[in-house]
Write an enzyme that holds these catalytic residues in place. Structure first.
Site, PDB file in Angstrom:
ATOM      1  N   SER A  68      -2.838  11.363  -3.608  1.00  0.00           N
ATOM      2  CA  SER A  68      -2.182  10.515  -2.604  1.00  0.00           C
ATOM      3  C   SER A  68      -1.769   9.175  -3.195  1.00  0.00           C
ATOM      4  O   SER A  68      -0.793   9.124  -3.911  1.00  0.00           O
ATOM      5  CB  SER A  68      -2.990  10.337  -1.326  1.00  0.00           C
ATOM      6  N   HIS A  73      -2.450  -5.401  -3.020  1.00  0.00           N
ATOM      7  CA  HIS A  73      -1.610  -6.546  -2.671  1.00  0.00           C
ATOM      8  C   HIS A  73      -2.437  -7.809  -2.906  1.00  0.00           C
ATOM      9  O   HIS A  73      -3.580  -7.887  -2.445  1.00  0.00           O
ATOM     10  CB  HIS A  73      -1.184  -6.498  -1.203  1.00  0.00           C
ATOM     11  N   CYS A  88      -6.104  12.877  -0.406  1.00  0.00           N
ATOM     12  CA  CYS A  88      -6.107  14.113   0.370  1.00  0.00           C
ATOM     13  C   CYS A  88      -7.185  15.005  -0.232  1.00  0.00           C
ATOM     14  O   CYS A  88      -7.410  14.985  -1.437  1.00  0.00           O
ATOM     15  CB  CYS A  88      -4.760  14.820   0.255  1.00  0.00           C
TER      16      CYS A  88
END
Length: 128
Positions: A68, A73, A88
């Site tokens: 995935s 950030h 996943c």
């Protein structure tokens, strides 16, 4: 669609400021930590935001995984970071690898505070 979604909001990070402002350095560290955790990077993208009156611009680093994704950030003006690791669990349970990746990122940023969450994705929905 079953998987594990880990997030962390980090504040008062004590790491070297370069981890919060240098796109290439952060992206390389993310890819290395993905590999070290046993997950598979398939693509990567980073972006450095322009400096502002509040200080140097932050960075977004994204690593697409076969399992995935990882997104980081940074907000250097407040020495804050948000982390997002989603795997996943199709074909195999990657939850332990996701937890290892998250732990290595926490170690990198050395937060004074960390608000962590874990969400099991794909559970059978309940009627509203």
């Amino acid at each position: 669609m079953n998987g594990l979604h880990l997030t962390a909001d980090l504040r008062h990070c004590r790491c070297d400021m370069a981890w919060l402002t240098e796109e290439a350095r952060l992206l390389a560290a993310c890819v290395q930590r993905v590999q070290d955790s046993g997950l598979q990077a398939v693509a990567q993208l980073g972006h450095r935001f322009p400096d502002t009156a509040h200080g140097p611009g932050g960075v977004t680093a994204t690593v697409l995984l076969a399992e995935s994704h990882l997104c980081v950030h940074t907000w250097p003006e407040s020495r804050s970071v948000s982390l997002d690791v989603y795997v996943c669990n199709f074909g195999a349970d990657h939850s332990a690898r996701a937890a290892l990746l998250m732990r290595s990122l926490l170690d990198l940023f050395e937060p004074g505070e960390a608000l962590q969450r874990a969400v099991e994705r794909g559970a059978t929905p309940t009627a509203l």
